[in-house]
Design an enzyme around this catalytic site. Structure first.
Site, PDB file in Angstrom:
ATOM      1  N   LYS A 177     -50.820 -20.489  57.005  1.00  0.00           N
ATOM      2  CA  LYS A 177     -51.519 -20.704  58.283  1.00  0.00           C
ATOM      3  C   LYS A 177     -52.667 -21.703  58.082  1.00  0.00           C
ATOM      4  CE  LYS A 177     -50.989 -19.054  61.800  1.00  0.00           C
ATOM      5  NZ  LYS A 177     -50.138 -19.380  62.979  1.00  0.00           N
ATOM      6  N   TYR A 188     -49.099 -15.870  53.325  1.00  0.00           N
ATOM      7  CA  TYR A 188     -49.190 -15.993  54.783  1.00  0.00           C
ATOM      8  C   TYR A 188     -50.423 -16.801  55.179  1.00  0.00           C
ATOM      9  CZ  TYR A 188     -50.677 -14.752  59.510  1.00  0.00           C
ATOM     10  OH  TYR A 188     -51.147 -14.821  60.793  1.00  0.00           O
ATOM     11  N   HIS A 237     -55.294  -7.816  48.349  1.00  0.00           N
ATOM     12  CA  HIS A 237     -55.679  -7.239  49.648  1.00  0.00           C
ATOM     13  C   HIS A 237     -57.096  -7.671  50.053  1.00  0.00           C
ATOM     14  CE1 HIS A 237     -55.420  -3.242  52.147  1.00  0.00           C
ATOM     15  NE2 HIS A 237     -55.605  -4.314  52.897  1.00  0.00           N
ATOM     16  N   THR A 274     -55.250 -17.713  62.674  1.00  0.00           N
ATOM     17  CA  THR A 274     -55.755 -16.391  62.276  1.00  0.00           C
ATOM     18  C   THR A 274     -57.082 -16.499  61.530  1.00  0.00           C
ATOM     19  OG1 THR A 274     -55.277 -14.546  60.785  1.00  0.00           O
ATOM     20  CG2 THR A 274     -54.278 -16.628  60.217  1.00  0.00           C
ATOM     21  N   ASP A 275     -57.847 -15.404  61.545  1.00  0.00           N
ATOM     22  CA  ASP A 275     -59.087 -15.359  60.756  1.00  0.00           C
ATOM     23  C   ASP A 275     -58.790 -15.248  59.265  1.00  0.00           C
ATOM     24  OD1 ASP A 275     -58.152 -12.732  60.681  1.00  0.00           O
ATOM     25  OD2 ASP A 275     -60.025 -11.814  61.357  1.00  0.00           O
ATOM     26  N   GLU A 276     -57.521 -14.932  58.904  1.00  0.00           N
ATOM     27  CA  GLU A 276     -57.202 -14.744  57.477  1.00  0.00           C
ATOM     28  C   GLU A 276     -57.338 -16.034  56.686  1.00  0.00           C
ATOM     29  OE1 GLU A 276     -53.928 -12.321  56.360  1.00  0.00           O
ATOM     30  OE2 GLU A 276     -54.140 -11.008  58.077  1.00  0.00           O
TER      31      GLU A 276
HETATM   32  P1  NAD Z   1     -44.740 -11.997  65.691  1.00  0.00           P
HETATM   33  O1  NAD Z   1     -44.173 -11.933  64.321  1.00  0.00           O
HETATM   34  O2  NAD Z   1     -44.771 -10.772  66.522  1.00  0.00           O
HETATM   35  O3  NAD Z   1     -43.969 -13.116  66.538  1.00  0.00           O
HETATM   36  C1  NAD Z   1     -43.615 -14.360  65.991  1.00  0.00           C
HETATM   37  C2  NAD Z   1     -42.580 -15.005  66.908  1.00  0.00           C
HETATM   38  O4  NAD Z   1     -42.302 -16.315  66.388  1.00  0.00           O
HETATM   39  C3  NAD Z   1     -41.252 -14.247  66.963  1.00  0.00           C
HETATM   40  O5  NAD Z   1     -40.810 -14.134  68.292  1.00  0.00           O
HETATM   41  C4  NAD Z   1     -40.310 -15.111  66.142  1.00  0.00           C
HETATM   42  O6  NAD Z   1     -38.952 -15.047  66.550  1.00  0.00           O
HETATM   43  C5  NAD Z   1     -40.895 -16.503  66.377  1.00  0.00           C
HETATM   44  N1  NAD Z   1     -40.548 -17.423  65.273  1.00  0.00           N
HETATM   45  C6  NAD Z   1     -40.677 -17.184  63.942  1.00  0.00           C
HETATM   46  N2  NAD Z   1     -40.226 -18.239  63.242  1.00  0.00           N
HETATM   47  C7  NAD Z   1     -39.817 -19.167  64.163  1.00  0.00           C
HETATM   48  C8  NAD Z   1     -39.267 -20.471  64.053  1.00  0.00           C
HETATM   49  N3  NAD Z   1     -39.039 -21.048  62.855  1.00  0.00           N
HETATM   50  N4  NAD Z   1     -38.997 -21.155  65.182  1.00  0.00           N
HETATM   51  C9  NAD Z   1     -39.207 -20.579  66.404  1.00  0.00           C
HETATM   52  N5  NAD Z   1     -39.693 -19.340  66.563  1.00  0.00           N
HETATM   53  C10 NAD Z   1     -40.011 -18.642  65.450  1.00  0.00           C
HETATM   54  O7  NAD Z   1     -46.202 -12.607  65.512  1.00  0.00           O
HETATM   55  P2  NAD Z   1     -47.543 -12.323  66.340  1.00  0.00           P
HETATM   56  O8  NAD Z   1     -48.256 -11.196  65.719  1.00  0.00           O
HETATM   57  O9  NAD Z   1     -47.232 -12.314  67.791  1.00  0.00           O
HETATM   58  O10 NAD Z   1     -48.358 -13.645  65.988  1.00  0.00           O
HETATM   59  C11 NAD Z   1     -48.225 -14.818  66.787  1.00  0.00           C
HETATM   60  C12 NAD Z   1     -49.148 -15.902  66.247  1.00  0.00           C
HETATM   61  O11 NAD Z   1     -50.498 -15.453  66.278  1.00  0.00           O
HETATM   62  C13 NAD Z   1     -48.872 -16.299  64.803  1.00  0.00           C
HETATM   63  O12 NAD Z   1     -49.045 -17.691  64.698  1.00  0.00           O
HETATM   64  C14 NAD Z   1     -49.934 -15.561  64.006  1.00  0.00           C
HETATM   65  O13 NAD Z   1     -50.238 -16.249  62.815  1.00  0.00           O
HETATM   66  C15 NAD Z   1     -51.080 -15.567  64.994  1.00  0.00           C
HETATM   67  N6  NAD Z   1     -52.034 -14.453  64.870  1.00  0.00           N
HETATM   68  C16 NAD Z   1     -51.599 -13.149  64.852  1.00  0.00           C
HETATM   69  C17 NAD Z   1     -52.530 -12.110  64.809  1.00  0.00           C
HETATM   70  C18 NAD Z   1     -52.090 -10.656  64.816  1.00  0.00           C
HETATM   71  O14 NAD Z   1     -52.930  -9.765  64.637  1.00  0.00           O
HETATM   72  N7  NAD Z   1     -50.833 -10.341  65.050  1.00  0.00           N
HETATM   73  C19 NAD Z   1     -53.896 -12.397  64.778  1.00  0.00           C
HETATM   74  C20 NAD Z   1     -54.302 -13.749  64.782  1.00  0.00           C
HETATM   75  C21 NAD Z   1     -53.361 -14.762  64.842  1.00  0.00           C
HETATM   76  O1  DAU Z   2     -56.448 -10.865  60.882  1.00  0.00           O
HETATM   77  C1  DAU Z   2     -55.381 -11.347  61.624  1.00  0.00           C
HETATM   78  C2  DAU Z   2     -54.069 -10.960  60.976  1.00  0.00           C
HETATM   79  O2  DAU Z   2     -53.901  -9.565  61.201  1.00  0.00           O
HETATM   80  C3  DAU Z   2     -52.886 -11.742  61.496  1.00  0.00           C
HETATM   81  O3  DAU Z   2     -53.050 -13.096  61.177  1.00  0.00           O
HETATM   82  C4  DAU Z   2     -51.576 -11.213  60.910  1.00  0.00           C
HETATM   83  O4  DAU Z   2     -50.472 -11.883  61.499  1.00  0.00           O
HETATM   84  C5  DAU Z   2     -51.479  -9.736  61.212  1.00  0.00           C
HETATM   85  O5  DAU Z   2     -50.321  -9.205  60.617  1.00  0.00           O
HETATM   86  C6  DAU Z   2     -52.715  -9.004  60.692  1.00  0.00           C
HETATM   87  O6  DAU Z   2     -52.748  -8.997  59.241  1.00  0.00           O
HETATM   88  P1  DAU Z   2     -53.149  -7.690  58.415  1.00  0.00           P
HETATM   89  O7  DAU Z   2     -52.602  -7.823  57.064  1.00  0.00           O
HETATM   90  O8  DAU Z   2     -54.600  -7.398  58.557  1.00  0.00           O
HETATM   91  O9  DAU Z   2     -52.321  -6.582  59.293  1.00  0.00           O
HETATM   92  P2  DAU Z   2     -51.456  -5.311  58.862  1.00  0.00           P
HETATM   93  O10 DAU Z   2     -51.175  -4.559  60.130  1.00  0.00           O
HETATM   94  O11 DAU Z   2     -50.319  -5.663  57.988  1.00  0.00           O
HETATM   95  O12 DAU Z   2     -52.495  -4.459  58.008  1.00  0.00           O
HETATM   96  C7  DAU Z   2     -53.747  -4.048  58.551  1.00  0.00           C
HETATM   97  C8  DAU Z   2     -54.501  -3.316  57.450  1.00  0.00           C
HETATM   98  O13 DAU Z   2     -53.853  -2.070  57.195  1.00  0.00           O
HETATM   99  C9  DAU Z   2     -54.513  -4.044  56.124  1.00  0.00           C
HETATM  100  O14 DAU Z   2     -55.760  -3.791  55.481  1.00  0.00           O
HETATM  101  C10 DAU Z   2     -53.381  -3.394  55.326  1.00  0.00           C
HETATM  102  C11 DAU Z   2     -53.376  -1.966  55.842  1.00  0.00           C
HETATM  103  N1  DAU Z   2     -52.070  -1.286  55.910  1.00  0.00           N
HETATM  104  C12 DAU Z   2     -51.024  -1.937  56.503  1.00  0.00           C
HETATM  105  C13 DAU Z   2     -49.798  -1.311  56.648  1.00  0.00           C
HETATM  106  C14 DAU Z   2     -48.626  -2.041  57.287  1.00  0.00           C
HETATM  107  C15 DAU Z   2     -51.951   0.021  55.456  1.00  0.00           C
HETATM  108  O15 DAU Z   2     -52.909   0.604  54.933  1.00  0.00           O
HETATM  109  N2  DAU Z   2     -50.733   0.646  55.597  1.00  0.00           N
HETATM  110  C16 DAU Z   2     -49.639   0.027  56.169  1.00  0.00           C
HETATM  111  O16 DAU Z   2     -48.548   0.637  56.235  1.00  0.00           O
END
Ligand code: NAD
Ligand code: DAU
Length: 350
Positions: free
Chosen positions: A162, A158, A291, A132-134
């Site tokens: 990562k 988190y 945040h 992730t970019d985080e």
């Molecule tokens: P998600 O929470 O939707 O899915 C995570 C999956 O991993 C689930 O199916 C869960 O059952 C599985 N999992 C969790 N713990 C596990 C374990 N111990 N063993 C096996 N499986 C396990 O997450 P996502 O949003 O699809 O993110 C997927 C990946 O991409 C993550 O590594 C996250 O850090 C990265 N990522 C997410 C975003 C985003 O915006 N969602 C952006 C950049 C990177």
């Molecule tokens: O940048 C990549 C990341 O983006 C991934 O690595 C994470 O897995 C993914 O969850 C996401 O993280 P964020 O914290 O940015 O996503 P989230 O959807 O939780 O929140 C997006 C923005 O919105 C953040 O600034 C917090 C705000 N927010 C979130 C929720 C859930 C709200 O204002 N209200 C809400 O109810």
């Protein structure tokens, strides 16, 4: 080509699995099926002869060894993770278990697996770590976007977990020669996203006429990428990325949260005119601790080297996403019963 995907029952992992199967790859999906998994996201591929599923924890060394030996993958794409920042504030150790220990255990299993392969297969094997970019921390409004040279400065449990996993992957590459590529991506959105992340929270609560929580003043900025565009980028990096390299992936679509939420509300107004304006449901609530103000990604490297850029304009992607949630209640309704969903998370302190 047989691809082992970890976390393939999650949001991004399921998009990768669906795309890989559509492109003719064989896939083994290794997933523990935690609260954020939904096997229904894989309904379109689950009966395909090229698809296999293994329920296992990536932190279970014996299970990872057995899965690799049984399926003999040509590559591993590692997405399994605890992924929600707010949950990492309430319970950080689950993030250390999966994201840190789990990644190390998986790397060890891959390290033991590599010498069992015949030379040709060993030479082309690769481990793709999806991050992730985080990990780069927070940008100020005037700062240049993150790129592959940005120093790590994670702020949440988190992002720290990562960041640790990224360092482990690099170390296993440098020290043990595990052939890896690594990607750091911005915020994904689209169909099949678990209803705890901003966009599905807004859409589902507004559809139900419930208050829409915006943290702080909604001035935080995120860079949004349509999930299917991310899946395409991931398969491209897996195939053509240079070993030992990192690629930053983003949507070139920075939006302040409040502006994004208002756009979603306008889209909902068109669907439910009688409930307009949905923006009246917006409620500013206590901010998330720590945040991050802004994320943004410079995609020059992946664009220049691999010719990738985001395909879906954000207005189109958001519109498609809103319609998808409206039309797929059978997918999301059961998830509302899961632990923590619908409740404000991430306000824990001392
Ligand atoms: P998600 O929470 O939707 O899915 C995570 C999956 O991993 C689930 O199916 C869960 O059952 C599985 N999992 C969790 N713990 C596990 C374990 N111990 N063993 C096996 N499986 C396990 O997450 P996502 O949003 O699809 O993110 C997927 C990946 O991409 C993550 O590594 C996250 O850090 C990265 N990522 C997410 C975003 C985003 O915006 N969602 C952006 C950049 C990177
Ligand atoms: O940048 C990549 C990341 O983006 C991934 O690595 C994470 O897995 C993914 O969850 C996401 O993280 P964020 O914290 O940015 O996503 P989230 O959807 O939780 O929140 C997006 C923005 O919105 C953040 O600034 C917090 C705000 N927010 C979130 C929720 C859930 C709200 O204002 N209200 C809400 O109810």
């Amino acid at each position: 080509m047989k691809l082992m995907v970890t976390g393939g029952a999650g949001f991004i992992g399921s998009a990768v699995v669906r795309l890989a199967i559509a492109r003719g790859l064989s896939v083994v999906n290794v997933d523990k099926l935690t609260y954020s998994a939904n096997p229904a996201s894989l309904a379109s591929v689950e009966d395909h002869s090229a698809y296999a599923f293994e329920q296992a924890d990536i932190a279970d060394a014996e299970a990872m060894k057995a899965v690799l030996a049984r399926h003999q993958p040509d590559a591993v794409m590692h997405l399994a993770a605890e992924s929600h920042v707010d949950r990492s504030i309430d319970g950080p150790l689950a993030f250390v278990h999966t994201n840190v220990t789990g990644t190390a255990v998986l790397l060890e299993a891959v390290r033991a697996y590599l010498p069992t392969l015949e030379a040709g297969k060993r030479d082309t094997f690769r481990f793709h770590h999806v991050s992730t970019d985080e990990v780069f921390g927070a940008l100020g409004m005037a700062d240049r976007p993150f790129d592959e040279t940005t120093a790590y400065a994670p702020n949440s449990p988190y992002s720290a977990s990562k960041a640790a996993s990224d360092h482990l992957v690099r170390a296993w590459g440098e020290t043990f020669g595990v052939p890896y590529v690594l990607t750091n991506c911005s915020n994904n959105y689209g169909p099949f996203q678990f209803p705890e992340k901003l966009i599905p929270v807004v859409v589902l609560r507004a559809l139900a006429g419930l208050p829409v929580p915006v943290y702080g003043q909604g001035l935080n900025v995120r860079d949004w990428l349509y999930v299917e565009d991310h899946a395409e980028a991931l398969l491209l990096v897996l195939e053509k990325g240079r070993l030992g390299e990192t690629y930053c992936i983003g949507g070139e679509a920075e939006r302040r949260n409040i502006d994004l939420v208002k756009t979603l509300c306008l889209s909902l107004d068109a669907i439910q005119p009688a409930a307009s304006p949905h923006a009246r449901l917006i409620e500013f609530v206590t901010d998330r601790p720590g945040h991050d103000l802004r994320y943004a990604i410079d995609i020059a490297k992946i664009r220049g080297e691999l010719g990738w850029s985001p395909r879906t304009p954000i207005e189109e992607g958001l519109e498609r996403t809103v319609h998808w949630y409206r039309d797929n209640e059978t997918w999301w309704r059961p998830l509302l019963e899961r632990d923590g969903v619908g409740r404000r998370l991430g306000l824990s302190s001392f």
